[in-house]
Design a protein around this motif. Structure first.
Motif, PDB file in Angstrom:
ATOM      1  N   LEU A  49      -1.962   8.598  13.984  1.00 27.97           N
ATOM      2  CA  LEU A  49      -2.738   9.459  13.093  1.00 27.97           C
ATOM      3  C   LEU A  49      -3.338   8.644  11.955  1.00 27.97           C
ATOM      4  O   LEU A  49      -4.515   8.818  11.598  1.00 27.97           O
ATOM      5  N   ALA A  50      -2.540   7.756  11.373  1.00 29.96           N
ATOM      6  CA  ALA A  50      -3.045   6.934  10.281  1.00 29.96           C
ATOM      7  C   ALA A  50      -4.222   6.076  10.731  1.00 29.96           C
ATOM      8  O   ALA A  50      -5.224   5.940  10.018  1.00 29.96           O
ATOM      9  N   ALA A  51      -4.119   5.501  11.931  1.00 29.08           N
ATOM     10  CA  ALA A  51      -5.191   4.655  12.444  1.00 29.08           C
ATOM     11  C   ALA A  51      -6.463   5.462  12.699  1.00 29.08           C
ATOM     12  O   ALA A  51      -7.580   5.007  12.416  1.00 29.08           O
ATOM     13  N   VAL A  52      -6.306   6.672  13.247  1.00 25.41           N
ATOM     14  CA  VAL A  52      -7.465   7.532  13.498  1.00 25.41           C
ATOM     15  C   VAL A  52      -8.142   7.903  12.180  1.00 25.41           C
ATOM     16  O   VAL A  52      -9.374   7.856  12.049  1.00 25.41           O
ATOM     17  N   LEU A  53      -7.343   8.282  11.181  1.00 31.91           N
ATOM     18  CA  LEU A  53      -7.896   8.638   9.877  1.00 31.91           C
ATOM     19  C   LEU A  53      -8.592   7.446   9.229  1.00 31.91           C
ATOM     20  O   LEU A  53      -9.656   7.594   8.611  1.00 31.91           O
ATOM     21  N   GLU A  54      -8.008   6.280   9.356  1.00 32.92           N
ATOM     22  CA  GLU A  54      -8.634   5.079   8.806  1.00 32.92           C
ATOM     23  C   GLU A  54      -9.981   4.818   9.483  1.00 32.92           C
ATOM     24  O   GLU A  54     -10.971   4.488   8.831  1.00 32.92           O
ATOM     25  N   ASN A  55     -10.014   5.003  10.802  1.00 32.32           N
ATOM     26  CA  ASN A  55     -11.260   4.793  11.544  1.00 32.32           C
ATOM     27  C   ASN A  55     -12.337   5.797  11.132  1.00 32.32           C
ATOM     28  O   ASN A  55     -13.539   5.495  11.147  1.00 32.32           O
ATOM     29  N   LEU A  56     -11.895   7.008  10.737  1.00 30.92           N
ATOM     30  CA  LEU A  56     -12.825   8.035  10.252  1.00 30.92           C
ATOM     31  C   LEU A  56     -13.253   7.802   8.808  1.00 30.92           C
ATOM     32  O   LEU A  56     -14.044   8.573   8.270  1.00 30.92           O
ATOM     33  N   LYS A  57     -12.706   6.761   8.171  1.00 35.67           N
ATOM     34  CA  LYS A  57     -12.999   6.414   6.773  1.00 35.67           C
ATOM     35  C   LYS A  57     -12.380   7.393   5.778  1.00 35.67           C
ATOM     36  O   LYS A  57     -12.933   7.662   4.707  1.00 35.67           O
ATOM     37  N   HIS A  58     -11.225   7.963   6.163  1.00 35.46           N
ATOM     38  CA  HIS A  58     -10.487   8.767   5.194  1.00 35.46           C
ATOM     39  C   HIS A  58     -10.108   7.877   4.014  1.00 35.46           C
ATOM     40  O   HIS A  58      -9.572   6.783   4.207  1.00 35.46           O
ATOM     41  N   PRO A  59     -10.352   8.327   2.768  1.00 36.45           N
ATOM     42  CA  PRO A  59     -10.193   7.427   1.623  1.00 36.45           C
ATOM     43  C   PRO A  59      -8.781   7.278   1.086  1.00 36.45           C
ATOM     44  O   PRO A  59      -8.540   6.400   0.248  1.00 36.45           O
ATOM     45  N   ASN A  60      -7.845   8.122   1.536  1.00 38.11           N
ATOM     46  CA  ASN A  60      -6.527   8.099   0.881  1.00 38.11           C
ATOM     47  C   ASN A  60      -5.437   8.439   1.885  1.00 38.11           C
ATOM     48  O   ASN A  60      -4.939   9.561   1.933  1.00 38.11           O
ATOM     49  N   ILE A  61      -5.067   7.467   2.690  1.00 42.12           N
ATOM     50  CA  ILE A  61      -4.009   7.650   3.687  1.00 42.12           C
ATOM     51  C   ILE A  61      -3.012   6.518   3.547  1.00 42.12           C
ATOM     52  O   ILE A  61      -3.386   5.356   3.488  1.00 42.12           O
ATOM     53  N   GLN A  62      -1.734   6.867   3.466  1.00 45.44           N
ATOM     54  CA  GLN A  62      -0.680   5.869   3.368  1.00 45.44           C
ATOM     55  C   GLN A  62       0.403   6.158   4.404  1.00 45.44           C
ATOM     56  O   GLN A  62       0.740   7.314   4.645  1.00 45.44           O
ATOM     57  N   LEU A  63       0.921   5.100   4.986  1.00 46.70           N
ATOM     58  CA  LEU A  63       1.948   5.205   6.024  1.00 46.70           C
ATOM     59  C   LEU A  63       3.148   4.359   5.618  1.00 46.70           C
ATOM     60  O   LEU A  63       3.004   3.168   5.339  1.00 46.70           O
ATOM     61  N   TYR A  64       4.326   4.979   5.589  1.00 50.15           N
ATOM     62  CA  TYR A  64       5.554   4.274   5.233  1.00 50.15           C
ATOM     63  C   TYR A  64       6.573   4.394   6.353  1.00 50.15           C
ATOM     64  O   TYR A  64       6.766   5.466   6.918  1.00 50.15           O
ATOM     65  N   GLN A  65       7.229   3.309   6.606  1.00 50.49           N
ATOM     66  CA  GLN A  65       8.318   3.230   7.574  1.00 50.49           C
ATOM     67  C   GLN A  65       9.570   2.821   6.800  1.00 50.49           C
ATOM     68  O   GLN A  65       9.604   1.752   6.207  1.00 50.49           O
ATOM     69  N   LEU A  66      10.583   3.677   6.768  1.00 52.44           N
ATOM     70  CA  LEU A  66      11.772   3.424   5.949  1.00 52.44           C
ATOM     71  C   LEU A  66      12.885   2.824   6.798  1.00 52.44           C
ATOM     72  O   LEU A  66      13.534   3.530   7.582  1.00 52.44           O
ATOM     73  N   GLN A  67      13.080   1.547   6.652  1.00 51.07           N
ATOM     74  CA  GLN A  67      14.074   0.842   7.451  1.00 51.07           C
ATOM     75  C   GLN A  67      15.482   1.334   7.129  1.00 51.07           C
ATOM     76  O   GLN A  67      15.814   1.594   5.987  1.00 51.07           O
ATOM     77  N   GLY A  68      16.284   1.455   8.170  1.00 51.44           N
ATOM     78  CA  GLY A  68      17.690   1.814   7.992  1.00 51.44           C
ATOM     79  C   GLY A  68      17.967   3.302   8.013  1.00 51.44           C
ATOM     80  O   GLY A  68      19.123   3.707   7.934  1.00 51.44           O
ATOM     81  N   PHE A  69      16.927   4.136   8.134  1.00 49.22           N
ATOM     82  CA  PHE A  69      17.113   5.580   8.114  1.00 49.22           C
ATOM     83  C   PHE A  69      16.756   6.186   9.470  1.00 49.22           C
ATOM     84  O   PHE A  69      15.704   5.884  10.035  1.00 49.22           O
ATOM     85  N   ASP A  70      17.637   7.066   9.967  1.00 49.15           N
ATOM     86  CA  ASP A  70      17.346   7.764  11.210  1.00 49.15           C
ATOM     87  C   ASP A  70      16.543   9.035  10.920  1.00 49.15           C
ATOM     88  O   ASP A  70      16.167   9.306   9.765  1.00 49.15           O
ATOM     89  N   HIS A  71      16.310   9.829  11.957  1.00 50.34           N
ATOM     90  CA  HIS A  71      15.467  11.003  11.804  1.00 50.34           C
ATOM     91  C   HIS A  71      16.034  11.997  10.787  1.00 50.34           C
ATOM     92  O   HIS A  71      15.305  12.525   9.947  1.00 50.34           O
ATOM     93  N   GLY A  72      17.334  12.250  10.869  1.00 53.00           N
ATOM     94  CA  GLY A  72      17.935  13.208   9.947  1.00 53.00           C
ATOM     95  C   GLY A  72      18.065  12.681   8.538  1.00 53.00           C
ATOM     96  O   GLY A  72      17.947  13.432   7.562  1.00 53.00           O
ATOM     97  N   GLY A  73      18.280  11.396   8.392  1.00 51.56           N
ATOM     98  CA  GLY A  73      18.533  10.813   7.076  1.00 51.56           C
ATOM     99  C   GLY A  73      17.298  10.459   6.288  1.00 51.56           C
ATOM    100  O   GLY A  73      17.386  10.216   5.078  1.00 51.56           O
TER     101      GLY A  73
END
Length: 268
Positions: free
Chosen positions: A226-250
């Protein structure tokens, strides 16, 4: 611009101290019309309103709980309490008692309620953020990207100040595929996929997932797509974070803290 960031465990903690303000909790407000005859709507279509006192024009976070669209109950995340913002915690109807898009429509009705009523409680309707964890993140994205859901309540989805799903699906949700007897392993992108409605003029978007090794299968990759698609569409404000060490519930707890930091920056 897309900011693809990997966040290490302690990076986002200790940034937010508890506010000295007083807070009020109002429970079980119906966000549907009172003359609804549907008993299940009357039971589930309620929200809790958590309000800072003596702080005019505060920001508001509409929070949708997780549970795979099949379970879960509204709650105010501990990490969002006493932080100077209002929180609207929403219940919505669940599968299999209803099928899609009923729960998406409920989410839209709750967001519309926020726009129509938060000013009377001291909030600023131009500072409404929509968030949630897992299925709740999916609902936040559907309501914010597919403008049709809010349009039926006379709300332009672009009025949302920001979308901040935590580990939400961006493909068609598992439960919708289950309702239709489709494969749970093969992704589908159709009218029930946030990806279908990616657009340049969407509100600012913060995408948060956990560690790819601990998350649900391909959850990070879905959000990265989704982030890549939005970036390709020139969306001006998209941020993607990956939180290491945390599972889906946490991941929702640190995700809430990261969201608060993002909201603070959005207001500057």
């Amino acid at each position: 611009m897309l900011h693809k960031t990997i966040v290490i465990l302690f990076l986002i903690f200790a940034q937010f101290s508890a506010s000295a303000q007083e807070y009020t909790l109002i429970k079980d407000i119906s966000y549907r019309e009172k003359n609804e005859n549907d008993a299940y709507k009357k039971e589930r279509c309620k929200l809790d309103l958590y309000l800072p006192q003596d702080k005019p024009n505060f920001a508001t976070i509409v929070w949708f709980h997780g549970g795979g669209l099949e379970g879960g109950e509204k709650f105010i995340p501990l990490e969002l309490k006493e932080k100077g913002v209002a929180v609207i915690a929403v219940n919505y109807r669940l599968s299999p008692k209803v099928q899609g898009p009923a729960y998406i429509d409920d989410a839209a009705a709750a967001v519309a309620w926020a726009f129509n009523h938060i000013a009377s409680h001291g909030g600023d309707p131009s500072k409404i953020y929509v968030s949630g964890h897992s299925a709740g993140g999916y609902l936040a994205l559907m309501v914010g990207l597919d403008k049709a859901y809010l349009k039926q309540y006379n709300i332009d989805a672009n009025r949302i100040k920001g979308l901040a799903p935590v580990s939400g699906q961006t493909n068609t949700h598992y439960t919708i595929k289950k309702e239709r007897g489709q494969s749970m392993e093969i992704p589908i992108i159709d009218q029930y996929a946030p990806l279908t409605f990616a657009r340049k003029d969407a509100p600012p978007i913060l995408l948060i997932t956990g560690d790819p090794k601990l998350e649900l299968p391909a959850r990070y990759e879905e959000n990265a797509h989704l982030a890549a698609v939005l970036e390709n569409l020139k969306h001006p404000n998209i941020q993607l974070y990956q939180l290491q060490g945390f599972d889906h519930g946490g991941v929702y707890a640190p995700g809430c803290l990261l969201m608060l930091n993002w909201i603070e920056k959005q207001s500057k």
